[in-house]
Design an enzyme around this catalytic site. Structure first.
Site, short mmCIF file in Angstrom:
data_model
loop_
_atom_site.label_atom_id
_atom_site.label_comp_id
_atom_site.label_asym_id
_atom_site.label_seq_id
_atom_site.Cartn_x
_atom_site.Cartn_y
_atom_site.Cartn_z
N ARG A 101 23.25 -26.72 -48.77
CA ARG A 101 23.20 -27.69 -49.72
C ARG A 101 24.27 -28.51 -49.53
O ARG A 101 25.66 -27.80 -49.76
CB ARG A 101 23.27 -27.02 -51.19
CG ARG A 101 23.60 -28.04 -52.40
CD ARG A 101 23.45 -27.41 -53.75
NE ARG A 101 21.90 -27.56 -53.95
CZ ARG A 101 21.11 -27.59 -55.06
NH1 ARG A 101 22.00 -27.50 -56.16
NH2 ARG A 101 19.84 -27.54 -55.23
N HIS A 128 15.56 -33.52 -51.33
CA HIS A 128 15.50 -32.43 -51.91
C HIS A 128 14.19 -31.73 -51.52
O HIS A 128 13.12 -31.47 -52.16
CB HIS A 128 15.70 -32.29 -53.38
CG HIS A 128 16.09 -31.01 -53.95
ND1 HIS A 128 16.21 -29.85 -53.14
CD2 HIS A 128 16.37 -30.71 -55.29
CE1 HIS A 128 16.66 -28.81 -54.05
NE2 HIS A 128 16.58 -29.20 -55.24
N GLN A 131 12.65 -28.55 -53.03
CA GLN A 131 12.06 -28.71 -54.42
C GLN A 131 10.53 -29.64 -54.44
O GLN A 131 9.74 -29.02 -55.10
CB GLN A 131 12.96 -29.69 -55.13
CG GLN A 131 12.72 -29.99 -56.75
CD GLN A 131 12.94 -28.75 -57.28
OE1 GLN A 131 13.93 -28.19 -57.68
NE2 GLN A 131 11.75 -28.19 -58.21
N ASP A 224 14.49 -36.76 -63.10
CA ASP A 224 15.40 -36.10 -62.88
C ASP A 224 16.66 -36.79 -63.56
O ASP A 224 16.45 -37.72 -64.19
CB ASP A 224 15.76 -36.27 -61.37
CG ASP A 224 16.85 -35.46 -60.60
OD1 ASP A 224 17.19 -34.57 -61.14
OD2 ASP A 224 17.26 -35.87 -59.43
N CYS A 264 12.84 -31.28 -61.92
CA CYS A 264 13.37 -30.14 -61.23
C CYS A 264 14.47 -29.18 -61.65
O CYS A 264 14.75 -27.83 -61.44
CB CYS A 264 13.93 -30.76 -59.75
SG CYS A 264 15.38 -31.83 -60.25
N ARG A 292 9.89 -22.24 -56.72
CA ARG A 292 11.10 -22.59 -55.55
C ARG A 292 10.96 -21.21 -54.79
O ARG A 292 11.10 -21.37 -53.39
CB ARG A 292 12.22 -22.67 -56.25
CG ARG A 292 12.40 -24.00 -57.02
CD ARG A 292 12.64 -25.06 -56.21
NE ARG A 292 13.48 -25.04 -55.14
CZ ARG A 292 15.03 -25.28 -55.33
NH1 ARG A 292 15.19 -25.60 -56.62
NH2 ARG A 292 15.70 -25.17 -54.34
N1 NVA Z 1 19.42 -35.30 -58.21
C1 NVA Z 1 20.01 -34.17 -58.73
C2 NVA Z 1 19.10 -32.66 -58.39
C3 NVA Z 1 19.65 -31.40 -58.86
C4 NVA Z 1 18.90 -30.47 -58.64
C5 NVA Z 1 21.39 -34.02 -57.91
O1 NVA Z 1 21.46 -34.28 -56.89
O2 NVA Z 1 22.38 -33.49 -58.79
N1 CP Z 2 16.39 -27.89 -59.07
C1 CP Z 2 17.34 -27.16 -58.34
O1 CP Z 2 18.01 -27.45 -57.08
O2 CP Z 2 18.24 -26.26 -59.21
P1 CP Z 2 19.68 -25.69 -58.76
O3 CP Z 2 20.71 -27.08 -58.84
O4 CP Z 2 20.04 -25.03 -59.87
O5 CP Z 2 19.70 -25.14 -57.54
#
Ligand code: NVA
Ligand code: CP
Length: 308
Positions: A101, A128, A131, A224, A264, A292
């Site tokens: 990540r 993502h 997801q 989101d 998500c 997930r």
């Molecule tokens: N768009 C959000 C998704 C979190 C799972 C982010 O990147 O923070």
């Molecule tokens: N949806 C998602 O990726 O959640 P987290 O940021 O908690 O991993």
């Protein structure tokens, strides 16, 4: 040849369908695949915070017979000290896969270019894709065949989730419609790539400003956060810019009466979605969060098979 999963279209439509079929099988028989028996180790690297991704990949790797190794990038040599390429060369000799990540997509590409074990994007600024596999699995559970379904995404249509819905939804043959205020529409290149894929799968892509238009007759409604990780400094501006884009009961009523709602997570009730919608009868967010685990296990099994 080693296969990586850095963005949704690193798999073909047929491969995406195969991964989703395996995900449903693994949900029924969680311990039926043991590719990491040994146990082999899978590196789970986090440059950004996480609850679901950390838990689901950790549990998933254990279910597959392996050992998850969580690496907090800030406490490793990766945080501005050692190159991504050198990190990859160290990891590939000891782990069975690398799940990362991070911020820039380019970092994932560099990791993959220097790794002979699969590299998985567990969220970047651009995509993502894990997801979206879970989301598509959830839609299949509640609606059956994905082909021809309309999925509407309202909110920040330039973020990682929107990009992955556009590309991943198009791969699945869905009609993906997004709505965003000025300045938050998806990049033209993303829309044209999604449209090109949709033309081969029977899906389509539409971009609107008016959220009600995007949601009209949708089978699946989703959103989101308006403030993604890394954008915290823009919080006040974004909250102002997204006024009118909250998915509330009135917007939701534009969708089909049996439409499902996805998010998500984490969610910010009162901003991108009302409490009434996310906690209401059409919301399937807890199935989505659980999936997930199953979808990522299927992805890891599949990547492992393809890469041997
Ligand atoms: N768009 C959000 C998704 C979190 C799972 C982010 O990147 O923070
Ligand atoms: N949806 C998602 O990726 O959640 P987290 O940021 O908690 O991993």
């Amino acid at each position: 040849m080693v296969r990586h999963f850095l963005k949704d279209d690193d798999v073909t439509p047929a491969e995406q369908a195969a991964i989703l079929r395996l995900a449903h099988e693994l949900k029924k028989s969680p311990y039926s695949a043991r590719p990491y028996a040994g146990p082999k180790t899978v590196a789970l690297i986090f440059d950004k915070t996480s609850t679901r991704t950390r838990v689901s990949f950790s549990v998933g790797v254990s279910d597959l017979g392996g050992t998850p190794l969580i690496i907090d990038a800030q406490t490793s040599q990766m945080a501005g000290k050692e190159s991504v390429a050198d990190t990859a060369r160290v990891l590939e000799r000891q782990v069975a896969a690398i799940v990362w990540r991070t911020y820039a997509q380019a970092g994932l590409e560099e990791m993959a270019a220097n790794s002979n074990v699969p590299v998985v994007n567990s969220l970047s600024d651009d995509y993502h894709p894990c997801q979206i596999l879970a989301d598509l699995m959830t839609v299949q559970e509640h609606r059956g065949d994905l082909k021809g379904l309309k999925l509407a995404y309202v909110g920040d249509a330039a973020n990682n989730m929107a990009n992955s819905y556009l590309i991943g939804g198009a791969l699945a043959g869905m009609h993906v419609s997004v709505a965003a205020p000025a300045g938050y529409a998806p990049a033209a290149a993303m829309v044209s790539r999604a449209a090109e894929i949709a033309a081969t799968t029977g899906g389509s892509v539409s971009v609107y400003v008016d959220p009600a238009e995007a949601i009209l007759n949708a089978d699946v409604v989703t959103t989101d956060t308006w403030i993604s990780m890394g954008q915290e400094a823009e919080k006040a501006k974004r909250i102002a810019d997204f006024a009118g884009y909250t998915i509330d009961e009135s917007l939701m009523s534009q969708a089909k009466s049996d439409a499902i709602f996805l998010h998500c997570l984490p969610a910010y009730r009162g901003y991108e979605v009302s409490a009434g919608v996310i906690d209401g009868p059409q919301s399937v967010i807890w199935d989505e969060a659980e999936n997930r685990l199953h979808a990522q296990k299927a992805l890891l099994v599949w990547l492992n098979e393809q890469s041997n």
